[in-house]
Design a protein around this motif. Structure first.
Motif, PDB file in Angstrom:
ATOM      1  N   TRP A   1       7.028 -12.046  -3.848  1.00  0.00           N
ATOM      2  CA  TRP A   1       7.969 -11.050  -3.345  1.00  0.00           C
ATOM      3  C   TRP A   1       8.399 -11.490  -1.948  1.00  0.00           C
ATOM      4  CZ3 TRP A   1       9.090  -6.431  -6.123  1.00  0.00           C
ATOM      5  CH2 TRP A   1       8.324  -6.253  -7.272  1.00  0.00           C
ATOM      6  N   ARG A   2       9.704 -11.403  -1.673  1.00  0.00           N
ATOM      7  CA  ARG A   2      10.229 -11.962  -0.428  1.00  0.00           C
ATOM      8  C   ARG A   2      10.944 -10.906   0.406  1.00  0.00           C
ATOM      9  NH1 ARG A   2       9.875 -17.490  -0.967  1.00  0.00           N
ATOM     10  NH2 ARG A   2       9.548 -18.202  -3.119  1.00  0.00           N
ATOM     11  N   ALA A   3      10.710 -10.966   1.722  1.00  0.00           N
ATOM     12  CA  ALA A   3      11.377 -10.084   2.671  1.00  0.00           C
ATOM     13  C   ALA A   3      11.206 -10.668   4.068  1.00  0.00           C
ATOM     14  CB  ALA A   3      10.800  -8.675   2.616  1.00  0.00           C
ATOM     15  N   PRO A   4      12.136 -10.405   4.986  1.00  0.00           N
ATOM     16  CA  PRO A   4      11.990 -10.897   6.358  1.00  0.00           C
ATOM     17  C   PRO A   4      10.824 -10.265   7.100  1.00  0.00           C
ATOM     18  CG  PRO A   4      14.241 -10.123   5.950  1.00  0.00           C
ATOM     19  CD  PRO A   4      13.418  -9.730   4.768  1.00  0.00           C
ATOM     20  N   LEU A   5      10.431  -9.044   6.677  1.00  0.00           N
ATOM     21  CA  LEU A   5       9.330  -8.337   7.336  1.00  0.00           C
ATOM     22  C   LEU A   5       8.423  -7.708   6.293  1.00  0.00           C
ATOM     23  CD1 LEU A   5      11.228  -6.527  10.254  1.00  0.00           C
ATOM     24  CD2 LEU A   5       9.793  -8.581  10.422  1.00  0.00           C
ATOM     25  N   VAL A   6       7.132  -7.640   6.615  1.00  0.00           N
ATOM     26  CA  VAL A   6       6.134  -7.021   5.753  1.00  0.00           C
ATOM     27  C   VAL A   6       5.328  -6.033   6.574  1.00  0.00           C
ATOM     28  CG1 VAL A   6       4.075  -7.395   4.331  1.00  0.00           C
ATOM     29  CG2 VAL A   6       5.976  -9.030   4.224  1.00  0.00           C
ATOM     30  N   VAL A   7       5.109  -4.842   6.024  1.00  0.00           N
ATOM     31  CA  VAL A   7       4.234  -3.835   6.631  1.00  0.00           C
ATOM     32  C   VAL A   7       2.953  -3.777   5.820  1.00  0.00           C
ATOM     33  CG1 VAL A   7       3.913  -1.397   7.194  1.00  0.00           C
ATOM     34  CG2 VAL A   7       6.160  -2.471   7.537  1.00  0.00           C
ATOM     35  N   SER A   8       1.827  -4.029   6.473  1.00  0.00           N
ATOM     36  CA  SER A   8       0.528  -3.903   5.818  1.00  0.00           C
ATOM     37  C   SER A   8       0.001  -2.493   6.018  1.00  0.00           C
ATOM     38  CB  SER A   8      -0.481  -4.905   6.384  1.00  0.00           C
ATOM     39  OG  SER A   8      -1.786  -4.600   5.938  1.00  0.00           O
ATOM     40  N   ALA A   9      -0.085  -1.746   4.913  1.00  0.00           N
ATOM     41  CA  ALA A   9      -0.710  -0.426   4.907  1.00  0.00           C
ATOM     42  C   ALA A   9      -1.824  -0.454   3.875  1.00  0.00           C
ATOM     43  CB  ALA A   9       0.324   0.647   4.592  1.00  0.00           C
TER      44      ALA A   9
ATOM     45  N   GLY B   1       0.824  -1.198   0.000  1.00  0.00           N
ATOM     46  CA  GLY B   1       0.000   0.000   0.000  1.00  0.00           C
ATOM     47  C   GLY B   1       0.858   1.247   0.000  1.00  0.00           C
ATOM     48  N   ALA B   2       0.575   2.164  -0.930  1.00  0.00           N
ATOM     49  CA  ALA B   2       1.360   3.391  -1.053  1.00  0.00           C
ATOM     50  C   ALA B   2       0.558   4.612  -0.667  1.00  0.00           C
ATOM     51  CB  ALA B   2       1.896   3.539  -2.482  1.00  0.00           C
ATOM     52  N   GLY B   3      -0.393   4.452   0.260  1.00  0.00           N
ATOM     53  CA  GLY B   3      -1.096   5.604   0.817  1.00  0.00           C
ATOM     54  C   GLY B   3      -0.213   6.291   1.848  1.00  0.00           C
ATOM     55  N   PRO B   4      -0.780   7.177   2.664  1.00  0.00           N
ATOM     56  CA  PRO B   4       0.025   7.891   3.658  1.00  0.00           C
ATOM     57  C   PRO B   4       0.792   6.973   4.608  1.00  0.00           C
ATOM     58  CG  PRO B   4      -2.078   8.981   3.382  1.00  0.00           C
ATOM     59  CD  PRO B   4      -2.155   7.713   2.580  1.00  0.00           C
ATOM     60  N   ALA B   5       0.171   5.889   5.076  1.00  0.00           N
ATOM     61  CA  ALA B   5       0.861   4.989   6.001  1.00  0.00           C
ATOM     62  C   ALA B   5       2.002   4.262   5.309  1.00  0.00           C
ATOM     63  CB  ALA B   5      -0.127   3.980   6.596  1.00  0.00           C
TER      64      ALA B   5
END
Length: 422
Positions: free
Chosen positions: A157-165, A15-19
């Motif tokens: 897509w791979r990463a150790p951490l994911v931020v859900s916005a 998500g590329a909103g404000p958060a």
């Protein structure tokens, strides 16, 4: 190693909103490789009042955005509050820690600028990518996301951490069993743009009188707004601050009836509309949690961070996005295992410490707002006292200098400290 391929990174932000953009920007300040996956293309439509209180202005200042009028921002000096047949103009407070003005910019433009700001900081922003579910390892920990590209081709897509916005939908959170708490308020915002002579007003209009008779037993607990956009139009709408206490009234009829109470010359009627009426949910009071689990952090509307007092969401989306980004960066600086997990598990506690007590007070305010007799009495008598209105505005907007401030700040600090966190 994260960052060695196009579809891997230290952190994936969905998500590329404000958060999401704030989280990505914060991660880049820490030197982390971050990918932002956004399903839409910019500019995009987003239901919103388009107003940024001084709290939101502060975040933008801290992130280094150009907030000058030349960049298209419209500045307002305060609020014009309507209630109980009384109208009072109150300037934003002059405080040590907060700006003394608010800003307006269409969300379609704001979101695009924030995403571009994150990209300029080094974030890899991809649009047209729809995230479908989390990518899990054998232990059930999030190690990335499954998605589809513009041509509907499957991607990992791979990463150790994911931020859900992701906003209210929170698809990733739901996949991990994090559902919205039914005991917390969920509001709704309804708005449209109109051609109006109020387009260049110095004040933002807020009205608790959504009918000519003011609040009644059949009224909805909320408020209306008229925010001049400075371009010949105004954003007009209303927020129903807790749908559990709604009356079932048609939103279009409520908005039309309220705007009909203004003079025709104001340009707020149906014939003045330049866009359709649109609505969106307002997830409040940390109504989805925990905000961290198994490699996934929630920020903004995905965590339900909208202020119950006033329905303000952009400020808290950016603040929690930065908190999520900072937490992820600090965690990745620790060795994988218990030390890293301890930092991540502190994120929900950090949110509760920042907002929990204020949100509890806000939920109490919503309970009072559902009582028309209380609203009528408070509006009719309180709005005749500008100092009282100014103090209430500081409480509702979460704008104080704390115990280091004046008498109003100290009173708010005591009140907040006595309230249990949500």
């Amino acid at each position: 190693m994260p960052g060695t391929t196009d579809r891997s990174a230290d952190v994936i932000v969905v998500g590329a909103g404000p958060a999401g953009s704030a989280a990505a920007w914060e991660l880049r300040q820490a030197g982390r490789d971050v990918v932002v996956l956004e399903k839409a293309a910019f500019p995009r439509e987003k239901v919103c009042g388009d107003g940024l209180t001084p709290r939101g202005v502060k975040v933008l200042q801290d992130m280094g955005l150009d907030l000058s009028p030349a960049a298209g921002w419209v500045r307002h000096k305060g609020l014009r509050v309507h209630g109980g047949g009384v109208v009072t103009e109150v300037d934003w407070p002059r405080l040590q820690h907060w700006p003394d003005f608010s800003l307006v910019l269409r969300r379609s433009e704001l979101d695009a600028r924030l995403a571009a700001h994150a990209e300029a900081a080094g974030a890899r922003v991809h649009t047209g990518i729809t995230v479908t579910e989390p990518l899990l390892d054998e232990a059930g920990r999030v190690t990335g996301v499954h998605a589809t590209g513009p041509g509907k081709e499957p991607q990992a897509w791979r990463a150790p951490l994911v931020v859900s916005a992701e906003g209210l939908s929170g698809r990733l959170a739901k996949s991990l069993g994090l559902v919205r708490r039914e005991d917390r308020p969920l509001g709704v915002a309804v708005r449209r743009y109109v051609r109006s002579r109020r387009a260049a007003d110095e004040y933002l209009d807020i009205s608790f009188d959504l009918t000519s008779a003011g609040p009644s037993r059949d009224s909805m607990p909320g408020y209306g707004w008229i925010f001049g956009m400075g371009d010949g139009t105004a954003n007009v709408g209303f927020g129903l601050l807790d749908t559990r206490r709604g009356t079932g009234a048609d939103h279009r009829a409520v908005l039309r009836g309220w705007l009909d109470t203004f003079p025709e010359a104001d340009g707020l009627g149906e014939d003045d509309a330049v866009t359709p009426l649109r609505g969106a949910g307002l997830p409040m009071a940390l109504n989805r949690g925990p905000a961290y689990t198994r490699g996934l952090l929630l920020a903004g509307d995905a965590a339900g961070t909208v202020n119950p007092f006033n329905g303000e969401g952009i400020s808290y989306a950016m603040e929690t996005g930065r908190m999520a980004g900072d937490t992820a960066a600090r965690a990745l600086a620790r060795p994988e295992g218990p030390a890293r997990e301890a930092v991540l598990r502190g994120y929900p506690t950090r949110l509760r410490a920042a907002y929990g007590r204020h949100h509890r007070l806000g939920m109490g305010f919503l309970a009072l707002l559902a009582r028309p007799d209380v609203v009528r009495f408070t509006a009719a008598h309180g709005l005749r006292r500008p100092a009282l209105v100014a103090a209430a505005m500081r409480l509702m907007g979460n704008l104080t200098d704390g115990r280091d401030g004046d008498a109003v700040d100290r009173a708010v600090a005591v009140l907040t400290r006595l309230a249990p966190a949500v």
